[in-house]
Enzyme design. Structure first.
Site, PDB file in Angstrom:
ATOM      1  N   HIS A  85       0.850  -1.191   0.000  1.00  0.00           N
ATOM      2  CA  HIS A  85       0.000   0.000   0.000  1.00  0.00           C
ATOM      3  C   HIS A  85       0.885   1.239   0.000  1.00  0.00           C
ATOM      4  O   HIS A  85       1.962   1.234   0.593  1.00  0.00           O
ATOM      5  CB  HIS A  85      -0.897   0.006   1.247  1.00  0.00           C
ATOM      6  CG  HIS A  85      -2.087   0.891   1.104  1.00  0.00           C
ATOM      7  ND1 HIS A  85      -2.035   2.237   1.341  1.00  0.00           N
ATOM      8  CD2 HIS A  85      -3.351   0.628   0.707  1.00  0.00           C
ATOM      9  CE1 HIS A  85      -3.228   2.779   1.123  1.00  0.00           C
ATOM     10  NE2 HIS A  85      -4.044   1.822   0.740  1.00  0.00           N
TER      11      HIS A  85
ATOM     12  N   ASP B  76      -7.951  -5.226  -0.609  1.00  0.00           N
ATOM     13  CA  ASP B  76      -8.359  -6.101  -1.716  1.00  0.00           C
ATOM     14  C   ASP B  76      -8.042  -7.563  -1.481  1.00  0.00           C
ATOM     15  O   ASP B  76      -8.499  -8.422  -2.236  1.00  0.00           O
ATOM     16  CB  ASP B  76      -7.665  -5.631  -3.003  1.00  0.00           C
ATOM     17  CG  ASP B  76      -8.167  -4.261  -3.403  1.00  0.00           C
ATOM     18  OD1 ASP B  76      -7.342  -3.350  -3.575  1.00  0.00           O
ATOM     19  OD2 ASP B  76      -9.402  -4.107  -3.499  1.00  0.00           O
TER      20      ASP B  76
HETATM   21  C1  SDX Z   1      -6.038   0.134  -3.168  1.00  0.00           C
HETATM   22  O1  SDX Z   1      -4.392   4.615  -1.997  1.00  0.00           O
HETATM   23  C2  SDX Z   1      -5.337   3.962  -1.484  1.00  0.00           C
HETATM   24  O2  SDX Z   1      -5.779   4.282  -0.364  1.00  0.00           O
HETATM   25  C3  SDX Z   1      -5.830   2.775  -2.311  1.00  0.00           C
HETATM   26  C4  SDX Z   1      -6.879   1.895  -1.615  1.00  0.00           C
HETATM   27  C5  SDX Z   1      -8.173   2.633  -1.384  1.00  0.00           C
HETATM   28  O3  SDX Z   1      -8.934   2.238  -0.472  1.00  0.00           O
HETATM   29  O4  SDX Z   1      -8.498   3.538  -2.219  1.00  0.00           O
HETATM   30  O5  SDX Z   1      -6.384   1.430  -0.374  1.00  0.00           O
HETATM   31  C6  SDX Z   1      -7.233   0.693  -2.492  1.00  0.00           C
HETATM   32  O6  SDX Z   1      -5.760   0.528  -4.281  1.00  0.00           O
HETATM   33  C7  SDX Z   1      -5.169  -0.864  -2.433  1.00  0.00           C
HETATM   34  C8  SDX Z   1      -3.914  -1.290  -3.265  1.00  0.00           C
HETATM   35  C9  SDX Z   1      -4.401  -2.349  -4.273  1.00  0.00           C
HETATM   36  N1  SDX Z   1      -3.310  -2.708  -5.179  1.00  0.00           N
HETATM   37  C10 SDX Z   1      -2.681  -3.909  -5.084  1.00  0.00           C
HETATM   38  O7  SDX Z   1      -2.896  -4.738  -4.195  1.00  0.00           O
HETATM   39  C11 SDX Z   1      -1.676  -4.179  -6.189  1.00  0.00           C
HETATM   40  C12 SDX Z   1      -0.420  -4.819  -5.593  1.00  0.00           C
HETATM   41  N2  SDX Z   1       0.258  -3.807  -4.798  1.00  0.00           N
HETATM   42  C13 SDX Z   1       1.351  -3.066  -5.464  1.00  0.00           C
HETATM   43  O8  SDX Z   1       1.044  -2.706  -6.786  1.00  0.00           O
HETATM   44  C14 SDX Z   1       1.875  -1.943  -4.584  1.00  0.00           C
HETATM   45  O9  SDX Z   1       2.033  -2.455  -3.318  1.00  0.00           O
HETATM   46  C15 SDX Z   1       1.094  -0.655  -4.497  1.00  0.00           C
HETATM   47  C16 SDX Z   1       0.917  -0.018  -5.824  1.00  0.00           C
HETATM   48  C17 SDX Z   1      -0.212  -0.861  -3.846  1.00  0.00           C
HETATM   49  C18 SDX Z   1       1.918   0.281  -3.619  1.00  0.00           C
HETATM   50  O10 SDX Z   1       3.122   0.447  -4.238  1.00  0.00           O
HETATM   51  P1  SDX Z   1       4.270   1.319  -3.535  1.00  0.00           P
HETATM   52  O11 SDX Z   1       3.979   1.673  -2.136  1.00  0.00           O
HETATM   53  O12 SDX Z   1       4.571   2.429  -4.497  1.00  0.00           O
HETATM   54  O13 SDX Z   1       5.421   0.304  -3.430  1.00  0.00           O
HETATM   55  P2  SDX Z   1       6.532   0.235  -4.492  1.00  0.00           P
HETATM   56  O14 SDX Z   1       5.903  -0.034  -5.821  1.00  0.00           O
HETATM   57  O15 SDX Z   1       7.425   1.420  -4.316  1.00  0.00           O
HETATM   58  O16 SDX Z   1       7.299  -1.090  -4.039  1.00  0.00           O
HETATM   59  C19 SDX Z   1       8.221  -1.073  -2.966  1.00  0.00           C
HETATM   60  C20 SDX Z   1       8.890  -2.420  -3.075  1.00  0.00           C
HETATM   61  C21 SDX Z   1       9.348  -2.758  -4.504  1.00  0.00           C
HETATM   62  O17 SDX Z   1      10.419  -3.675  -4.370  1.00  0.00           O
HETATM   63  P3  SDX Z   1      11.940  -3.088  -4.529  1.00  0.00           P
HETATM   64  O18 SDX Z   1      11.975  -2.218  -5.776  1.00  0.00           O
HETATM   65  O19 SDX Z   1      12.182  -2.316  -3.253  1.00  0.00           O
HETATM   66  O20 SDX Z   1      12.815  -4.319  -4.646  1.00  0.00           O
HETATM   67  O21 SDX Z   1       7.952  -3.453  -2.720  1.00  0.00           O
HETATM   68  C22 SDX Z   1       7.721  -4.282  -3.839  1.00  0.00           C
HETATM   69  C23 SDX Z   1       8.171  -3.514  -5.062  1.00  0.00           C
HETATM   70  O22 SDX Z   1       8.536  -4.406  -6.074  1.00  0.00           O
HETATM   71  N3  SDX Z   1       6.276  -4.531  -3.871  1.00  0.00           N
HETATM   72  C24 SDX Z   1       5.747  -5.727  -4.027  1.00  0.00           C
HETATM   73  C25 SDX Z   1       4.356  -5.511  -3.949  1.00  0.00           C
HETATM   74  N4  SDX Z   1       4.107  -4.213  -3.742  1.00  0.00           N
HETATM   75  C26 SDX Z   1       5.304  -3.592  -3.708  1.00  0.00           C
HETATM   76  N5  SDX Z   1       6.301  -6.942  -4.230  1.00  0.00           N
HETATM   77  C27 SDX Z   1       5.428  -7.969  -4.363  1.00  0.00           C
HETATM   78  N6  SDX Z   1       4.078  -7.842  -4.291  1.00  0.00           N
HETATM   79  C28 SDX Z   1       3.517  -6.638  -4.091  1.00  0.00           C
HETATM   80  N7  SDX Z   1       2.193  -6.510  -4.040  1.00  0.00           N
END
Ligand code: SDX
Length: 394
Positions: A272, A329
């Protein structure tokens, strides 16, 4: 007051805004709507009562809540002219494409609520809010019926909000929908938990569109488009697809976790932008999914896989070091699936739940005399000035 951060109004140089609606502490996993903890609202409130709290700022007295319920009930049908829109959509059109189109089209049928004159649109705000909360549900059900090749089922004014939705989705000419396994109650909790969530991608979109003076129908229609993205509202569909793939592969989640750690897969429903702790809504939805399946006497292997994935991730340094926890989710799809809602409709369900938050944020912009058009600035990284080159000289 928590939730009021003192940045300049609108998207000035700070890129943040001021709001009184919801407060999140991402480190502690706290979510409050107008000061009320989400855990207490989940235990004691309902979707429509929380919608009033989010929109108007206070828990309603009984007579206000009843009046709102009546208002929503009276607005359940859509103009028959809009029924014909469904004749034009292909049956394989994505429900979110239909929803955003239909919500924006409402403005054509209610010009007095979509004048784009702030004072006039605000003068009709209460009707527009109740109408949107009611009709978003009807449009969703009609979309499902159109895609299934079924006749539309008209709203039943004797049924309460969520049960009326399930009736419009699943009643058949030869048999009324009967909720014998707590589906309406579980869905009401699902919708309530999605009511608002600070400045997420879709809510910020609604505020952006509202800041230019656009009406509520146009603003929430834009919110639907933003919510559609797989990183945002589309994640609840992606979670179920992920769990089904893991199940079909005969994997207990171990292989998938390894793939995610190598960056070959994303653990959908995890992580998140703000929560760097457990999303409080995920905790509640996880319990609700378990209770619902138990009350239905159902075993869903996807729930077992989800729980194993969660356990494994919470013990694995890759996820712990990145503060990746289940979000809203992760479990919600298991509840929707148990209710019988098709995966393709999951993000539409998220939109129904988020409608009160979008409406409240539009109101906050529209009512604020100091609010200006949101105009984020950028850091320009393109070419410096250069002179035009004639076609023949290129
Ligand atoms: C919602 O904003 C809100 O409030 C949204 C929401 C709402 O009620 O409106 O809460 C609803 O949208 C919830 C989020 C739903 N999306 C997902 O579940 C999709 C999977 N999650 C990822 O896409 C991600 O976690 C995000 C987009 C939600 C958040 O991304 P961030 O905080 O920008 O994290 P990042 O992309 O900077 O990642 C940080 C690290 C990375 O690894 P490194 O580059 O450090 O090696 O964490 C890893 C990412 O690769 N990572 C994950 C991951 N999420 C981040 N690795 C594996 N699985 C994941 N889900």
């Amino acid at each position: 007051k928590s939730g009021c951060i003192t940045f300049d109004e609108g998207y000035g140089n700070t890129g943040s805004c001021q709001s009184d609606i919801s407060f999140i502490d991402g480190e502690k996993g706290i979510l409050r709507h107008r000061g009320y903890p989400i855990e207490q609202l989940a235990e004691h409130s309902s979707f429509l009562e929380t919608a009033m709290l989010v929109i108007y700022g206070e828990l309603p007295h009984e007579e206000c809540l009843d009046a709102f319920r009546q208002h929503v009930r009276r607005n359940a049908s859509i103009h028959t002219g809009m029924h014909h829109h469904f004749d034009g959509f292909p049956s394989d059109a994505h429900p979110m494409a239909i929803l955003s189109a239909m919500l924006n089209s409402l403005g054509a049928y209610y010009p007095e609520m979509s004048s784009n004159n702030r004072d006039q649109d605000l003068a009709h705000f209460d009707e527009t809010a109740a109408l949107l909360i009611s009709k978003v549900r009807t449009i969703a059900a009609m979309t499902f019926r159109m895609k299934m090749g079924l006749p539309f089922e008209y709203p039943d004014h004797k049924r309460r909000y969520t049960e009326n939705f399930l009736h419009m989705m699943f009643s058949e000419p030869y048999g009324e929908y009967v909720d014998d396994h707590g589906a309406a109650e579980a869905l009401d909790l699902f919708l309530m938990l999605h009511a608002d969530h600070e400045q997420n991608c879709s809510t910020s979109t609604v505020r952006m569109v509202a800041s230019g003076g656009a009406n509520l129908f146009a603003s929430v229609s834009a919110g639907v488009c933003a919510l559609w993205g797989p990183s945002h509202g589309g994640a609840n569909m992606a979670v179920i697809k992920m769990l089904e793939e893991i199940h079909q592969d005969g994997d207990d989640g171990t292989r998938f976790i390894e793939a995610a750690k190598k960056g070959e897969a994303k653990l959908m429903g995890f992580g998140h932008r703000v929560y760097k702790n457990y999303d409080p809504r995920a905790k509640i939805l996880g319990k609700s999914a378990e209770n619902m399946l138990q009350s239905m006497g159902m075993q869903d292997p996807l729930l077992d896989i989800a729980k194993r994935l969660e356990q494994a991730a919470l013990e694995d340094d890759y996820f712990v070091s990145r503060k990746l926890y289940p979000n809203v989710d992760f479990y919600s799809g298991i509840i929707l699936k148990a209710i019988g809602i098709p995966v393709e409709m999951f993000t539409v369900m998220f939109a129904i739940g988020r409608m009160p938050g979008w409406i409240a944020n539009w109101k906050e912009i529209a009512e604020n005399p100091k609010s200006r058009i949101h105009r984020p600035r950028q850091i320009y990284t393109g070419e410096t000035q250069r002179d035009y080159v004639k076609l023949g000289d290129r």
